[in-house]
Design an enzyme around this catalytic site. Structure first.
Site, PDB file in Angstrom:
ATOM      1  N   GLU A 181      12.035  -2.973 -16.170  1.00 16.49           N
ATOM      2  CA  GLU A 181      11.398  -3.568 -17.348  1.00 16.49           C
ATOM      3  C   GLU A 181      11.308  -5.081 -17.172  1.00 16.49           C
ATOM      4  O   GLU A 181      10.381  -5.717 -17.656  1.00 16.49           O
ATOM      5  CB  GLU A 181      12.214  -3.215 -18.591  1.00 16.49           C
ATOM      6  CG  GLU A 181      11.387  -3.133 -19.858  1.00 16.49           C
ATOM      7  CD  GLU A 181      11.687  -4.241 -20.830  1.00 16.49           C
ATOM      8  OE1 GLU A 181      10.828  -4.545 -21.656  1.00 16.49           O
ATOM      9  OE2 GLU A 181      12.768  -4.826 -20.762  1.00 16.49           O
ATOM     10  N   SER A 236      16.891  -4.922 -22.006  1.00 19.11           N
ATOM     11  CA  SER A 236      16.796  -3.687 -21.207  1.00 19.11           C
ATOM     12  C   SER A 236      16.330  -4.031 -19.795  1.00 19.11           C
ATOM     13  O   SER A 236      15.299  -4.690 -19.636  1.00 19.11           O
ATOM     14  CB  SER A 236      15.781  -2.724 -21.812  1.00 19.11           C
ATOM     15  OG  SER A 236      16.102  -2.432 -23.136  1.00 19.11           O
ATOM     16  N   ARG A 242       5.561  -1.212 -23.317  1.00 20.05           N
ATOM     17  CA  ARG A 242       5.964  -2.356 -22.490  1.00 20.05           C
ATOM     18  C   ARG A 242       4.878  -2.695 -21.462  1.00 20.05           C
ATOM     19  O   ARG A 242       5.155  -3.018 -20.308  1.00 20.05           O
ATOM     20  CB  ARG A 242       7.269  -2.057 -21.736  1.00 20.05           C
ATOM     21  CG  ARG A 242       8.476  -1.902 -22.622  1.00 20.05           C
ATOM     22  CD  ARG A 242       8.787  -3.179 -23.384  1.00 20.05           C
ATOM     23  NE  ARG A 242      10.075  -3.112 -24.033  1.00 20.05           N
ATOM     24  CZ  ARG A 242      10.308  -2.562 -25.218  1.00 20.05           C
ATOM     25  NH1 ARG A 242       9.308  -2.026 -25.897  1.00 20.05           N
ATOM     26  NH2 ARG A 242      11.522  -2.551 -25.736  1.00 20.05           N
TER      27      ARG A 242
HETATM   28  N1  EPU Z   1      22.440   5.370 -25.476  1.00 27.72           N
HETATM   29  C1  EPU Z   1      23.355   5.876 -24.582  1.00 27.72           C
HETATM   30  N2  EPU Z   1      24.186   4.972 -23.950  1.00 27.72           N
HETATM   31  C2  EPU Z   1      24.130   3.641 -24.199  1.00 27.72           C
HETATM   32  C3  EPU Z   1      23.198   3.155 -25.118  1.00 27.72           C
HETATM   33  C4  EPU Z   1      22.345   4.043 -25.753  1.00 27.72           C
HETATM   34  O1  EPU Z   1      23.437   7.065 -24.334  1.00 27.72           O
HETATM   35  O2  EPU Z   1      24.919   2.922 -23.574  1.00 27.72           O
HETATM   36  C5  EPU Z   1      21.538   6.311 -26.156  1.00 27.72           C
HETATM   37  C6  EPU Z   1      21.662   6.157 -27.675  1.00 27.72           C
HETATM   38  O3  EPU Z   1      22.629   7.007 -28.148  1.00 27.72           O
HETATM   39  C7  EPU Z   1      20.294   6.476 -28.169  1.00 27.72           C
HETATM   40  C8  EPU Z   1      19.372   6.179 -27.004  1.00 27.72           C
HETATM   41  O4  EPU Z   1      20.196   5.967 -25.864  1.00 27.72           O
HETATM   42  O5  EPU Z   1      20.187   7.843 -28.464  1.00 27.72           O
HETATM   43  C9  EPU Z   1      18.475   4.984 -27.246  1.00 27.72           C
HETATM   44  O6  EPU Z   1      19.274   3.825 -27.415  1.00 27.72           O
HETATM   45  P1  EPU Z   1      18.755   2.541 -28.219  1.00 27.72           P
HETATM   46  O7  EPU Z   1      18.328   2.920 -29.595  1.00 27.72           O
HETATM   47  O8  EPU Z   1      19.788   1.494 -28.119  1.00 27.72           O
HETATM   48  O9  EPU Z   1      17.438   2.087 -27.518  1.00 27.72           O
HETATM   49  P2  EPU Z   1      16.955   2.026 -25.984  1.00 27.72           P
HETATM   50  O10 EPU Z   1      15.944   3.093 -25.796  1.00 27.72           O
HETATM   51  O11 EPU Z   1      18.083   1.974 -25.040  1.00 27.72           O
HETATM   52  C10 EPU Z   1      14.921   0.496 -26.575  1.00 27.72           C
HETATM   53  C11 EPU Z   1      14.295  -0.760 -26.091  1.00 27.72           C
HETATM   54  C12 EPU Z   1      15.089  -1.962 -26.581  1.00 27.72           C
HETATM   55  C13 EPU Z   1      15.112  -1.928 -28.111  1.00 27.72           C
HETATM   56  C14 EPU Z   1      15.744  -0.607 -28.541  1.00 27.72           C
HETATM   57  C15 EPU Z   1      15.747  -0.419 -30.040  1.00 27.72           C
HETATM   58  C16 EPU Z   1      13.261  -0.174 -23.969  1.00 27.72           C
HETATM   59  C17 EPU Z   1      13.283  -0.329 -22.502  1.00 27.72           C
HETATM   60  N3  EPU Z   1      14.242  -0.760 -24.638  1.00 27.72           N
HETATM   61  O12 EPU Z   1      16.203   0.614 -25.975  1.00 27.72           O
HETATM   62  O13 EPU Z   1      14.399  -3.131 -26.189  1.00 27.72           O
HETATM   63  O14 EPU Z   1      15.861  -3.016 -28.637  1.00 27.72           O
HETATM   64  O15 EPU Z   1      14.999   0.494 -27.997  1.00 27.72           O
HETATM   65  O16 EPU Z   1      14.467  -0.130 -30.446  1.00 27.72           O
HETATM   66  O17 EPU Z   1      12.336   0.452 -24.493  1.00 27.72           O
HETATM   67  C18 EPU Z   1      14.263  -4.693 -24.414  1.00 27.72           C
HETATM   68  O18 EPU Z   1      13.143  -4.267 -24.198  1.00 27.72           O
HETATM   69  O19 EPU Z   1      14.767  -5.620 -23.720  1.00 27.72           O
HETATM   70  C19 EPU Z   1      15.065  -4.110 -25.470  1.00 27.72           C
HETATM   71  C20 EPU Z   1      16.324  -4.476 -25.714  1.00 27.72           C
END
Ligand code: EPU
Length: 338
Positions: free
Chosen positions: A334, A238, A164
């Site tokens: 972010e 995010s 990012r």
């Molecule tokens: N999780 C929780 N609680 C929640 C949601 C998720 O514990 O409410 C846990 C999930 O179980 C999982 C982990 O968090 O193990 C990661 O969750 P997720 O795969 O949804 O991805 P994220 O790390 O929360 C990132 C990006 C997103 C992107 C997703 C999918 C960042 C800041 N965000 O989110 O990007 O869509 O991965 O690749 O890196 C954005 O940048 O606006 C965005 C939406």
């Protein structure tokens, strides 16, 4: 070129925050930008370049000039045996660009389906999802320097892409107006299916030999389930970055919280799921005023309808304080806060 004065930015940010801008300039080509810049001497702090408005939280009226990119067009600029190079105007919608490449069966951007925002904004924060970042398929971008009114191209190395991150969030912030971006796509796609639930989703769809179109479909299904759509609920994806910590910190935390999710990051570091940290502090689904932590994804803050930017910011600060208190981790924003 369209120029508006004293205009509400509500339709121009996916959070749906109602603030006003002193002036909005909507250039439709590079010449519009150069002409405008030659006639007006703009100061860095009085200029804001707005793409799809999907990664910004406005907390106050903006006195200066907002450039809302209106440059359109998607064209193939070069092709060889293995790759096709597609150039898109900065004002194109990112979703439209991805859909276009997926429709043609070109590989590279399918995991980045359905990310709101504009093409010109994609390299600035090096958008990423489901194990892919735009930098991996980036060829070059074209931009105009605000100070010198000169055109320049940047290759991937010059953009210094990271998680990012790019030079446009740092040393070159608000110094260039990005006008077009070119991506290098694969004619023989190499699919990335190892992140999260992508494989399970394809299995559930009954697909065992996926093509790029199936991957895009799977990603869209996952996103639709988990993330609020800005057309229905104001949000900017995010709100925080996933914190990157040393192995030592990771191991200490993991010993205390064995189910805490983490992902390998470069240089022997780990990326911790901020959503998990926030959920663990009890914030998921909680509202403060008109701002709320999304009930399906704790990393996404939403506008319940009438939220001000200050309210969303207040909620984000409370979250940061809890996470810092409980885990000794400082969450970084972010979204751009203005
Ligand atoms: N999780 C929780 N609680 C929640 C949601 C998720 O514990 O409410 C846990 C999930 O179980 C999982 C982990 O968090 O193990 C990661 O969750 P997720 O795969 O949804 O991805 P994220 O790390 O929360 C990132 C990006 C997103 C992107 C997703 C999918 C960042 C800041 N965000 O989110 O990007 O869509 O991965 O690749 O890196 C954005 O940048 O606006 C965005 C939406």
């Amino acid at each position: 070129m369209k120029i508006d004065h004293n205009i509400s930015l509500k339709p121009y940010n996916t959070f749906g925050i109602d603030v006003r801008a002193g002036k909005m300039v909507i250039p439709e080509n590079e010449k519009d930008i150069i002409n405008y810049l030659e006639q007006h001497s703009l100061k860095k702090r009085q200029t804001f370049i707005l793409g799809g408005g999907s990664n910004v939280l406005f907390t106050r009226d903006f006195d200066g000039t907002v450039f809302k990119m209106g440059i359109k067009g998607i064209t193939v600029v070069h092709e060889d045996d293995n790759h096709v190079y597609i150039r898109a105007g900065a004002g194109e919608s990112w979703e439209d660009l991805v859909d276009h490449t997926v429709e043609k069966g070109y590989g590279g951007l399918e995991n980045l389906s359905m990310i709101p925002g504009s093409v010109g904004a994609a390299p600035i924060q090096n958008i990423g999802a489901y194990g892919v970042e735009q930098g991996e398929h980036f060829h070059q971008l074209e931009a105009v320097s605000i100070r010198e009114q000169e055109k320049r191209t940047f290759n991937a190395g010059q953009c210094r892409f990271g998680y990012r991150y790019s030079i446009f969030k740092d040393d070159l912030q608000n110094q260039y107006v990005i006008t077009a971006v070119t991506y290098r796509l694969d004619k023989q796609p190499v699919l990335k299916l190892d992140y999260g639930q992508v494989r399970q989703e394809l299995e559930a769809m009954g697909i065992d030999n996926p093509a790029v179109q199936h991957v895009a479909q799977a990603i869209k299904a996952i996103r639709t389930r988990k993330l609020p759509h800005p057309d229905q609920t104001g949000n900017a994806g995010s709100f925080f970055k996933n914190p990157v910590v040393t192995m030592e910190t990771w191991e200490k935390l993991k010993a205390r919280y064995p189910d805490m999710p983490g992902f390998q990051a470069p240089h022997d570091h780990m990326k911790i799921a901020a959503a998990w940290l926030i959920q663990h502090c009890g914030w998921k689904g909680k509202a403060v005023g008109h701002a709320m932590v999304h009930k399906n994804h704790a990393l996404v803050l939403v506008n319940l309808g009438k939220a001000t930017g200050a309210e969303v910011l207040h909620l984000s600060r409370m979250i940061r304080m809890s996470v810092e208190k409980q885990f000794a981790i400082k969450l970084e924003y972010e979204v751009n806060i203005l």
